[in-house]
Structure formats: C-alpha cells, structure tokens
Write a protein that holds these residues in place. Sequence first.
Motif, PDB file in Angstrom:
ATOM      1  N   UNK A  73      23.269 -59.861  26.123  1.00  0.00           N
ATOM      2  CA  UNK A  73      22.762 -59.111  27.270  1.00  0.00           C
ATOM      3  C   UNK A  73      23.474 -59.512  28.559  1.00  0.00           C
ATOM      4  N   UNK A  74      23.604 -60.789  28.810  1.00  0.00           N
ATOM      5  CA  UNK A  74      24.180 -61.210  30.091  1.00  0.00           C
ATOM      6  C   UNK A  74      25.628 -60.767  30.215  1.00  0.00           C
ATOM      7  N   UNK A  75      26.422 -60.899  29.171  1.00  0.00           N
ATOM      8  CA  UNK A  75      27.827 -60.504  29.279  1.00  0.00           C
ATOM      9  C   UNK A  75      27.994 -58.990  29.220  1.00  0.00           C
ATOM     10  N   UNK A  76      27.235 -58.318  28.366  1.00  0.00           N
ATOM     11  CA  UNK A  76      27.329 -56.858  28.296  1.00  0.00           C
ATOM     12  C   UNK A  76      26.897 -56.233  29.615  1.00  0.00           C
ATOM     13  N   UNK A  77      25.792 -56.687  30.167  1.00  0.00           N
ATOM     14  CA  UNK A  77      25.308 -56.122  31.425  1.00  0.00           C
ATOM     15  C   UNK A  77      26.244 -56.448  32.587  1.00  0.00           C
ATOM     16  N   UNK A  78      26.891 -57.606  32.551  1.00  0.00           N
ATOM     17  CA  UNK A  78      27.888 -57.923  33.582  1.00  0.00           C
ATOM     18  C   UNK A  78      29.064 -56.954  33.490  1.00  0.00           C
ATOM     19  N   UNK A  79      29.495 -56.641  32.272  1.00  0.00           N
ATOM     20  CA  UNK A  79      30.585 -55.673  32.128  1.00  0.00           C
ATOM     21  C   UNK A  79      30.131 -54.281  32.569  1.00  0.00           C
ATOM     22  N   UNK A  80      28.931 -53.892  32.190  1.00  0.00           N
ATOM     23  CA  UNK A  80      28.431 -52.578  32.601  1.00  0.00           C
ATOM     24  C   UNK A  80      28.357 -52.488  34.137  1.00  0.00           C
ATOM     25  N   UNK A  81      27.997 -53.589  34.790  1.00  0.00           N
ATOM     26  CA  UNK A  81      28.006 -53.604  36.258  1.00  0.00           C
ATOM     27  C   UNK A  81      29.420 -53.419  36.797  1.00  0.00           C
ATOM     28  N   UNK A  82      30.389 -54.048  36.136  1.00  0.00           N
ATOM     29  CA  UNK A  82      31.799 -53.893  36.534  1.00  0.00           C
ATOM     30  C   UNK A  82      32.217 -52.431  36.405  1.00  0.00           C
ATOM     31  N   UNK A  83      31.788 -51.775  35.323  1.00  0.00           N
ATOM     32  CA  UNK A  83      32.106 -50.360  35.159  1.00  0.00           C
ATOM     33  C   UNK A  83      31.416 -49.520  36.226  1.00  0.00           C
ATOM     34  N   UNK A  84      30.192 -49.875  36.589  1.00  0.00           N
ATOM     35  CA  UNK A  84      29.491 -49.156  37.654  1.00  0.00           C
ATOM     36  C   UNK A  84      30.252 -49.250  38.976  1.00  0.00           C
ATOM     37  N   UNK A  85      30.877 -50.400  39.227  1.00  0.00           N
ATOM     38  CA  UNK A  85      31.691 -50.547  40.433  1.00  0.00           C
ATOM     39  C   UNK A  85      32.926 -49.643  40.377  1.00  0.00           C
ATOM     40  N   UNK A  86      33.496 -49.499  39.186  1.00  0.00           N
ATOM     41  CA  UNK A  86      34.688 -48.661  39.024  1.00  0.00           C
ATOM     42  C   UNK A  86      34.344 -47.170  39.044  1.00  0.00           C
ATOM     43  N   UNK A  87      33.119 -46.829  38.660  1.00  0.00           N
ATOM     44  CA  UNK A  87      32.673 -45.430  38.588  1.00  0.00           C
ATOM     45  C   UNK A  87      31.339 -45.268  39.321  1.00  0.00           C
TER      46      UNK A  87
END
Length: 161
Positions: free
Chosen positions: A133-147
């Motif tokens: 959860x912590x790493x997946x959600x961190x990546x999803x946040x990174x994608x939210x920043x990109x999109x």
Amino acid sequence: MGFFNKPASGPAGVLAPLSAERITGYLDANGMRYGVDDDGDIGGYWDGHLFFFFRLGEGEELLQIRGRWNRRVEVSELDAMLRLVNDWNADRLWPKLYVRVEEDVLGVYAEHTVDYRHGVTDEQIDLHVTATFSTALAFFERLDEAYPEQAAAAKAAFDQE
C-alpha cells in the motif's frame, strides 16, 4: 507494526497457512472496508484506488496484492506512461508496476506477490500490506502529479459515489 496497527490475531511469530479468513481478519482488525466477489477475491478502495487480495497457486499459498490507479489516461500517453513506470521500477524492488492498454485508456497497476507455502505470521501479513500500500499509493500520487486533470476528475467522480 507498519502502515496499519493491529494484527488479525494469534501469537506473534507463529506460522499459519494463508487463508481468506486471515486476510479479512487483518482488514477487520484495522477497521478497513472491503468486499468479497463471487470468486472469493477480497477487494476494496484505498485512497480512491481499487486493490485486490488474490490467493494464487495450487494451494492458494501465494498472496498477491494488486492495485489499479483509478484515473482515465488516453492511449496516446502510452510512451510517457511507460517512461514514468520504468523510471520508478528502476529504483525500487516492489511493487511491480506495469501499464496495460485497456480499450481506449491506459490501466496502470501495482502488484506485490509473496510465496507463503510454509505459512505466514500476522506480522508478515502486516508487512506485506504495508509495503504494498505505501509504495503503490506513493507511485499513484506521483502519477497524479504528472496527470493533475485526470486525478481531479477521478477524485470528483469518486467523491460523488
């Protein structure tokens, strides 16, 4: 402990077989909302992203947690998305991240699988869930920043449900 605070039950450090009851017990102990589909797969939304807990293998001894980034990104963004995913994967061990073309949009997934054929402790379940959860959600946040536009649209739609 990790991301969540309570083990499902049982003495610390005791290996016991992986089961749906152990997974749901862990989720219940941590006050997490989830559902079980017709195939017995456990799933729910965390931070607006769908995660599933799959038991795989002949004896259902493999625990795979798979999350899907809940945003609509056009297929024309495939090259850019692959670069983001590959850059992230190059610096981290888990979860495995990948992109799929799904009809007219991109599906972006995070997946972490561990073999528990010899049993699993409550602490290991906590670590597995926490790490995924912590790493997946961190990546999803990174994608939210990109999109950011896609993230805002998805969050608005999710909040209305």
